[in-house]
Design a protein around this motif. Sequence first.
Motif, mmCIF file in Angstrom:
data_model
loop_
_atom_site.group_PDB
_atom_site.id
_atom_site.type_symbol
_atom_site.label_atom_id
_atom_site.label_comp_id
_atom_site.label_asym_id
_atom_site.label_seq_id
_atom_site.Cartn_x
_atom_site.Cartn_y
_atom_site.Cartn_z
ATOM 1 N N LEU A 173 0.854 -1.402 -0.130
ATOM 2 C CA LEU A 173 -0.394 -0.039 0.048
ATOM 3 C C LEU A 173 0.638 0.880 0.521
ATOM 4 C CD1 LEU A 173 -2.926 1.662 0.033
ATOM 5 C CD2 LEU A 173 -2.384 1.521 2.802
ATOM 6 N N LEU A 174 0.915 2.682 -1.437
ATOM 7 C CA LEU A 174 1.134 3.572 -1.082
ATOM 8 C C LEU A 174 0.596 4.773 -1.577
ATOM 9 C CD1 LEU A 174 3.962 3.110 -3.535
ATOM 10 C CD2 LEU A 174 4.339 2.873 -1.320
ATOM 11 N N CYS A 175 0.525 5.352 -0.997
ATOM 12 C CA CYS A 175 -0.297 7.278 -0.685
ATOM 13 C C CYS A 175 0.641 7.409 -1.474
ATOM 14 C CB CYS A 175 -0.147 7.420 1.234
ATOM 15 S SG CYS A 175 -0.895 6.089 1.570
ATOM 16 N N ARG A 176 -0.048 8.819 -2.238
ATOM 17 C CA ARG A 176 0.644 9.616 -3.503
ATOM 18 C C ARG A 176 0.411 11.076 -2.016
ATOM 19 N NH1 ARG A 176 0.360 13.052 -8.132
ATOM 20 N NH2 ARG A 176 -2.361 12.532 -7.966
ATOM 21 N N ARG A 177 1.451 12.141 -2.345
ATOM 22 C CA ARG A 177 1.798 12.630 -0.823
ATOM 23 C C ARG A 177 0.503 14.558 -1.338
ATOM 24 N NH1 ARG A 177 5.124 13.154 2.906
ATOM 25 N NH2 ARG A 177 5.256 15.377 3.020
ATOM 26 N N LYS A 178 0.099 14.803 -0.467
ATOM 27 C CA LYS A 178 -1.093 16.034 -0.958
ATOM 28 C C LYS A 178 -0.249 17.057 -0.089
ATOM 29 C CE LYS A 178 -6.011 17.543 -0.478
ATOM 30 N NZ LYS A 178 -7.091 17.048 -0.080
ATOM 31 N N ILE A 179 0.880 16.916 0.715
ATOM 32 C CA ILE A 179 2.107 17.910 1.374
ATOM 33 C C ILE A 179 3.096 17.998 0.811
ATOM 34 C CG2 ILE A 179 0.096 17.955 2.758
ATOM 35 C CD1 ILE A 179 2.188 16.671 4.677
ATOM 36 N N GLU A 180 3.719 19.156 1.129
ATOM 37 C CA GLU A 180 5.281 19.040 0.731
ATOM 38 C C GLU A 180 5.939 19.097 2.114
ATOM 39 O OE1 GLU A 180 6.530 19.845 -1.739
ATOM 40 O OE2 GLU A 180 4.985 21.280 -2.990
ATOM 41 N N PRO A 181 6.770 18.478 2.314
ATOM 42 C CA PRO A 181 8.117 18.494 0.578
ATOM 43 C C PRO A 181 7.353 16.809 -0.595
ATOM 44 C CG PRO A 181 9.051 17.206 2.291
ATOM 45 C CD PRO A 181 8.095 18.156 3.356
ATOM 46 N N ALA A 182 8.142 16.824 -1.660
ATOM 47 C CA ALA A 182 7.631 16.256 -2.142
ATOM 48 C C ALA A 182 6.449 15.621 -2.330
ATOM 49 C CB ALA A 182 7.889 14.218 -1.519
ATOM 50 N N TYR A 183 5.333 16.373 -2.700
ATOM 51 C CA TYR A 183 3.688 16.943 -3.197
ATOM 52 C C TYR A 183 3.843 16.084 -4.452
ATOM 53 C CZ TYR A 183 -1.139 18.845 -4.092
ATOM 54 O OH TYR A 183 -1.999 18.513 -4.548
ATOM 55 N N GLY A 184 2.854 15.650 -4.680
ATOM 56 C CA GLY A 184 2.856 14.649 -5.479
ATOM 57 C C GLY A 184 3.295 12.986 -5.876
ATOM 58 N N LEU A 185 4.229 13.130 -4.989
ATOM 59 C CA LEU A 185 4.876 11.770 -5.013
ATOM 60 C C LEU A 185 4.523 10.869 -4.382
ATOM 61 C CD1 LEU A 185 8.736 13.110 -5.078
ATOM 62 C CD2 LEU A 185 7.001 12.374 -7.325
ATOM 63 N N TRP A 186 4.540 9.264 -3.976
ATOM 64 C CA TRP A 186 3.926 8.341 -3.326
ATOM 65 C C TRP A 186 5.270 7.851 -2.229
ATOM 66 C CZ3 TRP A 186 -0.256 6.008 -4.858
ATOM 67 C CH2 TRP A 186 -0.791 5.884 -5.911
ATOM 68 N N THR A 187 4.829 7.710 -1.210
ATOM 69 C CA THR A 187 5.776 6.974 0.321
ATOM 70 C C THR A 187 4.745 6.527 0.653
ATOM 71 O OG1 THR A 187 5.915 7.948 1.836
ATOM 72 C CG2 THR A 187 4.367 8.495 1.268
ATOM 73 N N LEU A 188 5.593 5.609 1.312
ATOM 74 C CA LEU A 188 4.805 4.389 2.384
ATOM 75 C C LEU A 188 4.013 4.908 3.721
ATOM 76 C CD1 LEU A 188 7.604 2.347 3.325
ATOM 77 C CD2 LEU A 188 5.080 1.767 2.376
ATOM 78 N N PRO A 189 2.742 4.946 4.427
ATOM 79 C CA PRO A 189 2.191 5.792 5.676
ATOM 80 C C PRO A 189 3.035 5.990 6.380
ATOM 81 C CG PRO A 189 1.162 3.856 5.216
ATOM 82 C CD PRO A 189 2.763 3.450 4.241
ATOM 83 N N ALA A 190 3.636 6.627 6.924
ATOM 84 C CA ALA A 190 4.542 7.107 7.547
ATOM 85 C C ALA A 190 4.291 8.912 8.285
ATOM 86 C CB ALA A 190 6.221 7.158 7.078
ATOM 87 N N GLY A 191 5.405 8.674 9.441
ATOM 88 C CA GLY A 191 5.284 10.048 9.944
ATOM 89 C C GLY A 191 6.246 10.420 11.532
ATOM 90 N N TYR A 192 5.901 11.293 12.009
ATOM 91 C CA TYR A 192 7.119 11.282 13.433
ATOM 92 C C TYR A 192 6.192 10.897 14.352
ATOM 93 C CZ TYR A 192 9.505 14.788 10.732
ATOM 94 O OH TYR A 192 10.788 15.536 9.907
ATOM 95 N N LEU A 193 6.612 10.281 15.397
ATOM 96 C CA LEU A 193 6.335 9.049 16.443
ATOM 97 C C LEU A 193 5.915 10.520 17.486
ATOM 98 C CD1 LEU A 193 6.106 6.719 17.794
ATOM 99 C CD2 LEU A 193 8.898 7.136 19.124
ATOM 100 N N GLU A 194 4.568 10.629 17.734
ATOM 101 C CA GLU A 194 4.267 11.456 19.329
ATOM 102 C C GLU A 194 4.744 10.877 20.461
ATOM 103 O OE1 GLU A 194 2.521 13.498 18.778
ATOM 104 O OE2 GLU A 194 1.799 13.932 16.513
ATOM 105 N N VAL A 195 4.657 11.905 21.481
ATOM 106 C CA VAL A 195 4.643 11.202 22.815
ATOM 107 C C VAL A 195 3.432 10.422 23.011
ATOM 108 C CG1 VAL A 195 6.024 12.358 25.110
ATOM 109 C CG2 VAL A 195 6.612 13.456 23.036
#
Length: 264
Positions: A120-142
């Motif tokens: 499963l890949l997601c195409r980014r709607k935000i910068e950086p790398a708008y419009g490119l594909w990525t794995l769903p991922a992001g910063y870890l929360e406290v």
Amino acid sequence: MLLPLLRSRPLLHRAARFSSPRTRLLLHRDALPLPLARSPAVRMAASSGSGASSPAPAPPAAVVHKSKIKFCPACGSPTKLAIPDGDEKMRAVCSSCGRVHYENPKMVVGCLVEHDNKVLLCRRKIEPAYGLWTLPAGYLEVGESTAEGASRETLEEACADVEIISPFAQLDIPLIGQSYIIFRARLKTPNFSPGPESLECALFALDDIPFDSLAFSSIIVTLRMYTEDVKSGSIKFHYCTINKRLGASPSDLRSFDIDNHIAV
């Protein structure tokens, strides 16, 4: 001019657990297996097996990190760069109260979601790398574990409820102060859709992964490792360091080398 390439070895060493720190994995677009000929390949450059000696690759230049903390979070006064007593690195030191402020790497967590032999890949709607594909991922929360954070990011970006299977990769990127932990996961139900930060989501067969349209070096490396593992019939846990080149764009597919790769 391309460096001499070692064609007889796979993308990532299968026979040895540790690849040489001096062996560099470089990105090129040619000489891929036919189904992936459109994608940039991770290729291995190595010295010749002949008796002739060749100069060893120069180690990466040391990077002096400059703190971005301009004002003291405690009292609001300006900071100055200084090496505190007993330290050896430049730190942001408050010019008024004298507090020393440290900056630590950020942890990014995500999921490599498997479903029907696809990922499963997601195409980014935000910068950086708008419009490119990525794995769903992001910063870890406290307050959350790495597995919880990876599941949350997948729910937020792909509206997908997943079950964690196992950790797959840890990727350190020292230059930008990030450490990635990617988990293998499976869909609890075959439902997903774009979240607020995604233009679209889709399942890709391994031979259809859009390697020439991936967002970040960490995602390229993760999917290359995974593709190689699946095709070899043995999925491993991977660790490596991604050495970003100074001044390179996050989406520049030729802006990094891979070192210290371990597969267990």
